[in-house]
Scaffold this active site. Structure first.
Site, PDB file in Angstrom:
ATOM      1  N   LYS A   1      28.148  -9.206   8.335  1.00  0.00           N
ATOM      2  CA  LYS A   1      28.961  -9.870   7.292  1.00  0.00           C
ATOM      3  C   LYS A   1      30.320  -9.186   7.175  1.00  0.00           C
ATOM      4  CE  LYS A   1      28.505  -8.841   2.702  1.00  0.00           C
ATOM      5  NZ  LYS A   1      29.778  -8.566   2.027  1.00  0.00           N
ATOM      6  N   ASN A   2      30.341  -7.876   7.080  1.00  0.00           N
ATOM      7  CA  ASN A   2      31.595  -7.161   6.809  1.00  0.00           C
ATOM      8  C   ASN A   2      32.469  -7.014   8.046  1.00  0.00           C
ATOM      9  OD1 ASN A   2      30.767  -7.105   4.217  1.00  0.00           O
ATOM     10  ND2 ASN A   2      30.201  -4.943   4.190  1.00  0.00           N
TER      11      ASN A   2
ATOM     12  N   ARG B   1      35.202 -11.624  -3.682  1.00  0.00           N
ATOM     13  CA  ARG B   1      36.279 -10.649  -3.754  1.00  0.00           C
ATOM     14  C   ARG B   1      36.928 -10.411  -2.389  1.00  0.00           C
ATOM     15  NH1 ARG B   1      37.968  -5.904  -2.653  1.00  0.00           N
ATOM     16  NH2 ARG B   1      39.190  -4.746  -4.160  1.00  0.00           N
TER      17      ARG B   1
ATOM     18  N   CYS C   1      31.594  -9.154  -6.303  1.00  0.00           N
ATOM     19  CA  CYS C   1      30.549  -8.233  -6.772  1.00  0.00           C
ATOM     20  C   CYS C   1      31.045  -7.392  -7.959  1.00  0.00           C
ATOM     21  CB  CYS C   1      30.195  -7.260  -5.653  1.00  0.00           C
ATOM     22  SG  CYS C   1      28.754  -7.772  -4.760  1.00  0.00           S
TER      23      CYS C   1
ATOM     24  N   ARG D   1      37.725  -3.343  -9.261  1.00  0.00           N
ATOM     25  CA  ARG D   1      37.967  -3.435  -7.814  1.00  0.00           C
ATOM     26  C   ARG D   1      39.482  -3.590  -7.606  1.00  0.00           C
ATOM     27  NH1 ARG D   1      33.375  -5.307  -5.211  1.00  0.00           N
ATOM     28  NH2 ARG D   1      34.343  -4.756  -3.230  1.00  0.00           N
ATOM     29  N   PRO D   2      40.236  -2.518  -7.839  1.00  0.00           N
ATOM     30  CA  PRO D   2      41.699  -2.636  -7.739  1.00  0.00           C
ATOM     31  C   PRO D   2      42.137  -2.936  -6.308  1.00  0.00           C
ATOM     32  CG  PRO D   2      41.067  -0.357  -7.888  1.00  0.00           C
ATOM     33  CD  PRO D   2      39.816  -1.148  -8.091  1.00  0.00           C
ATOM     34  N   ILE D   3      43.349  -3.408  -6.192  1.00  0.00           N
ATOM     35  CA  ILE D   3      43.918  -3.644  -4.853  1.00  0.00           C
ATOM     36  C   ILE D   3      45.285  -2.969  -4.744  1.00  0.00           C
ATOM     37  CG2 ILE D   3      42.670  -5.810  -4.375  1.00  0.00           C
ATOM     38  CD1 ILE D   3      45.199  -7.305  -5.277  1.00  0.00           C
ATOM     39  N   ASP D   4      45.452  -1.891  -5.503  1.00  0.00           N
ATOM     40  CA  ASP D   4      46.751  -1.197  -5.510  1.00  0.00           C
ATOM     41  C   ASP D   4      47.132  -0.664  -4.127  1.00  0.00           C
ATOM     42  OD1 ASP D   4      44.415   0.394  -6.134  1.00  0.00           O
ATOM     43  OD2 ASP D   4      45.759   2.119  -6.264  1.00  0.00           O
ATOM     44  N   LEU D   5      46.143  -0.218  -3.367  1.00  0.00           N
ATOM     45  CA  LEU D   5      46.461   0.327  -2.026  1.00  0.00           C
ATOM     46  C   LEU D   5      46.935  -0.794  -1.095  1.00  0.00           C
ATOM     47  CD1 LEU D   5      43.388   2.733  -1.597  1.00  0.00           C
ATOM     48  CD2 LEU D   5      45.688   3.294  -2.455  1.00  0.00           C
TER      49      LEU D   5
ATOM     50  N   ASP E   1      26.781   0.886   0.701  1.00  0.00           N
ATOM     51  CA  ASP E   1      26.064  -0.396   0.749  1.00  0.00           C
ATOM     52  C   ASP E   1      24.574  -0.223   1.001  1.00  0.00           C
ATOM     53  OD1 ASP E   1      28.729  -2.294   2.389  1.00  0.00           O
ATOM     54  OD2 ASP E   1      28.464  -1.542   0.352  1.00  0.00           O
TER      55      ASP E   1
ATOM     56  N   ARG F   1      24.350 -14.096  -0.177  1.00  0.00           N
ATOM     57  CA  ARG F   1      25.747 -13.895   0.245  1.00  0.00           C
ATOM     58  C   ARG F   1      25.800 -13.080   1.531  1.00  0.00           C
ATOM     59  NH1 ARG F   1      29.070 -10.928  -3.867  1.00  0.00           N
ATOM     60  NH2 ARG F   1      30.467 -10.995  -2.070  1.00  0.00           N
TER      61      ARG F   1
HETATM   62  C1  EPZ Z   1      34.267  -3.117   1.817  1.00  0.00           C
HETATM   63  O1  EPZ Z   1      34.736  -3.440   0.514  1.00  0.00           O
HETATM   64  C2  EPZ Z   1      32.932  -3.843   1.963  1.00  0.00           C
HETATM   65  N1  EPZ Z   1      33.145  -5.292   1.855  1.00  0.00           N
HETATM   66  C3  EPZ Z   1      31.968  -3.388   0.868  1.00  0.00           C
HETATM   67  O2  EPZ Z   1      30.716  -4.038   1.112  1.00  0.00           O
HETATM   68  C4  EPZ Z   1      31.769  -1.880   0.997  1.00  0.00           C
HETATM   69  O3  EPZ Z   1      30.964  -1.428  -0.064  1.00  0.00           O
HETATM   70  C5  EPZ Z   1      33.140  -1.163   0.936  1.00  0.00           C
HETATM   71  O4  EPZ Z   1      34.022  -1.702   1.947  1.00  0.00           O
HETATM   72  C6  EPZ Z   1      33.008   0.339   1.172  1.00  0.00           C
HETATM   73  O5  EPZ Z   1      32.419   0.563   2.418  1.00  0.00           O
HETATM   74  C7  EPZ Z   1      33.599  -5.963   2.945  1.00  0.00           C
HETATM   75  O6  EPZ Z   1      33.862  -5.386   3.991  1.00  0.00           O
HETATM   76  C8  EPZ Z   1      33.743  -7.445   2.794  1.00  0.00           C
HETATM   77  P1  EPZ Z   1      37.160  -0.344  -0.240  1.00  0.00           P
HETATM   78  P2  EPZ Z   1      36.244  -3.032   0.062  1.00  0.00           P
HETATM   79  O7  EPZ Z   1      38.504  -0.961  -0.312  1.00  0.00           O
HETATM   80  O8  EPZ Z   1      37.173  -3.227   1.195  1.00  0.00           O
HETATM   81  C9  EPZ Z   1      38.713   1.640  -4.252  1.00  0.00           C
HETATM   82  C10 EPZ Z   1      28.792  -5.268   0.586  1.00  0.00           C
HETATM   83  O9  EPZ Z   1      27.818  -4.989  -0.130  1.00  0.00           O
HETATM   84  N2  EPZ Z   1      39.989   0.948  -3.962  1.00  0.00           N
HETATM   85  O10 EPZ Z   1      36.851   0.603   0.873  1.00  0.00           O
HETATM   86  O11 EPZ Z   1      36.516  -3.726  -1.214  1.00  0.00           O
HETATM   87  C11 EPZ Z   1      37.634   0.641  -4.669  1.00  0.00           C
HETATM   88  O12 EPZ Z   1      37.743   0.354  -6.048  1.00  0.00           O
HETATM   89  C12 EPZ Z   1      30.198  -4.953   0.119  1.00  0.00           C
HETATM   90  O13 EPZ Z   1      28.706  -5.773   1.736  1.00  0.00           O
HETATM   91  C13 EPZ Z   1      41.100   1.236  -4.767  1.00  0.00           C
HETATM   92  O14 EPZ Z   1      41.026   2.043  -5.678  1.00  0.00           O
HETATM   93  O15 EPZ Z   1      36.042  -1.479  -0.202  1.00  0.00           O
HETATM   94  C14 EPZ Z   1      36.366   1.363  -4.344  1.00  0.00           C
HETATM   95  O16 EPZ Z   1      36.051   2.253  -5.395  1.00  0.00           O
HETATM   96  C15 EPZ Z   1      30.222  -4.405  -1.297  1.00  0.00           C
HETATM   97  N3  EPZ Z   1      42.267   0.567  -4.525  1.00  0.00           N
HETATM   98  C16 EPZ Z   1      36.742   2.158  -3.094  1.00  0.00           C
HETATM   99  O17 EPZ Z   1      38.175   2.215  -3.053  1.00  0.00           O
HETATM  100  C17 EPZ Z   1      42.383  -0.343  -3.507  1.00  0.00           C
HETATM  101  O18 EPZ Z   1      43.493  -0.905  -3.319  1.00  0.00           O
HETATM  102  C18 EPZ Z   1      36.226   1.534  -1.799  1.00  0.00           C
HETATM  103  O19 EPZ Z   1      36.846   0.305  -1.670  1.00  0.00           O
HETATM  104  C19 EPZ Z   1      41.253  -0.620  -2.715  1.00  0.00           C
HETATM  105  C20 EPZ Z   1      40.071   0.043  -2.955  1.00  0.00           C
END
Ligand code: EPZ
Length: 417
Positions: free
Chosen positions: A22-23, A92, A116, A121-125, A305, A397
């Protein structure tokens, strides 16, 4: 929202083929917008998140059709850069379209993502990185309006190795002018699958799986055929399911190198695990041992995960196990449901202390997110009596046919839509 009925106490035995990831496939689907042509994606999992992504791609002008397990996408007539709000709210990870639609159109309008409930779930980065590539970003009434007269390569250091942010930068940079370097990039295997997909289209990317990724901008991309990598979290889920039932399974279409953090913990719990090129064998002990500490970390650390699934497995291990969730702020919505089944778990901030009990009891429980739901099914497999897991849509999902798969291994699960 549907439900699963699980009649517990059966031992899982047999062989099973694992679905495509999926990911891995979600960013790859987003990437099909970039080549303005045809993409064949083999072994595409038929899961709700993929169906949502297909609806998004069709809404901006792609034509999409299935040929068995191959998804064929034609992005030649993409006409829109506006991602429908109702679809973004559903999932998301649709934020991954930010990079690819911006890369194709130099403009994208998308609402703040839902998905989820794993805490904020910020997207600041993502936003900070796209600005470094030359995009201007306005936020207006819950929408992000992102545009660039042109995208220019840049050196980007991520404060956290965010998977989504790494993917969005790659997608926005492939058609940019000049070279982009991502420092502190995410190293998850799905990033390497995306790099292989983009390079297969004619992109020039190297470094995926390391923390420095270099993207050399190209003028255009061409059509592509690609087989999606196996789903390492579905693999880990089924291994934990076999482990909690004292079972013995052989899983195929697996990359054992992707799940070393998971298999090392399963060995610590007393499981025998043998690995071949694309297969993994597990034989569980009669009684699982506790695991002193599991700390979730970015790859190659223990994957967040798999946190819920391992917790469910450890509820009936001998002794006390400790889990610390370092990646997401609140990823413990499954704890209260496991306690309803007789588990003994206490939470202290981001740490869960799991005291093994002799057995769990089947009852009504609620899936509140994808992996928490999978954890409840795992607990139900070992519980005495019938467990009813409400909220099956969360689980569907990411799992193509978790009931049929586990029934193939000897479980007794019925789905009621
Ligand atoms: C991906 O989510 C996966 N989803 C998630 O899988 C997985 O848990 C996660 O990576 C970590 O491995 C998909 O690939 C579709 P992150 P993503 O950006 O990209 C913080 C599942 O169950 N963050 O690595 O959203 C964020 O809040 C799902 O299959 C910021 O602060 O994960 C989190 O605490 C759930 N600012 C941490 O980083 C940002 O701009 C990890 O987030 C982006 C992220």
């Amino acid at each position: 929202m549907g439900r699963f009925y699980i009649d517990g106490g059966r031992c899982l035995e047999g062989t099973l083929q694992i679905q495509g990831g999926k990911n891995a496939v979600l960013p790859i689907l987003a990437a099909t917008v970039l080549n303005g042509g045809i993409s064949h994606i083999h072994d595409c999992p038929q899961i709700l998140d993929v169906f949502t992504m297909i609806r998004i791609l069709e809404s901006i002008g792609c034509s999409v059709r299935w040929e068995e397990k191959t998804l064929i996408i034609d992005s030649s007539s993409v006409f829109s850069y506006e991602i429908p709000e109702e679809l973004v709210r559903e999932m998301r990870s649709s934020i991954i379209l930010l990079g690819s639609v911006l890369g194709r159109h130099k403009k994208v309008v998308i609402s703040y993502p839902g998905g989820c409930p794993l805490g904020p779930r910020p997207i600041d980065l993502h936003i900070k990185a796209l600005k470094q590539l030359g995009a201007t970003i306005k936020e207006d009434h819950g929408f992000i309006i992102c545009e660039a007269s042109k995208l220019v390569g840049s050196k980007i250091h991520l404060d956290f190795p965010s998977v989504g942010a790494t993917e969005n930068i790659m997608l926005a940079a492939v058609l940019a002018e000049g070279t982009t370097v991502i420092y502190n990039a995410a190293k998850e295997p799905e990033i390497k699958d995306l790099q292989d997909f983009l390079n297969g289209m004619g992109a020039k990317i190297k470094g995926a799986s390391t923390d420095v990724i270099i993207i050399e901008g190209v003028k255009s991309l061409h059509q592509i055929e690609h087989k999606v990598m196996p789903d390492r979290i579905v693999t880990g889920t089924y291994l934990s399911a076999a482990a909690i039932t004292g079972g013995e399974v052989l899983l195929s279409n697996v990359n054992p190198n992707h799940i070393q953090a998971i298999t090392s913990k399963l060995r610590e719990a007393g499981c025998i695990i043998l690995e071949e090129r694309d297969k993994i064998y597990l034989k569980a002990p009669k009684k699982l041992k506790n695991i002193d500490i599991i700390r979730t970390q970015p790859y190659p650390g223990f994957p967040t995960d798999m946190q819920a699934q391992m917790m469910a497995m450890l509820t009936v291990a001998s002794g006390t196990s400790i889990i610390t969730e370092t990646v997401f702020e609140s990823r413990y919505k499954h704890v209260e449901e496991l306690i309803r089944m007789g588990a003994s778990i206490t939470l202290e901030g981001r740490t869960a202390i799991i005291k093994g009990v002799d057995s769990l009891t089947g009852t009504n429980v609620y899936a509140k997110d994808l992996r928490g739901g999978a954890a409840l099914i795992i607990a139900g497999l070992a519980a005495q009596g019938v467990t009813i897991v409400d909220g099956s849509k969360h689980i569907e999902r990411g799992y193509e046919q978790i009931d049929k798969d586990l029934n193939t291994l000897g479980a007794s699960i019925k789905k009621e839509s």
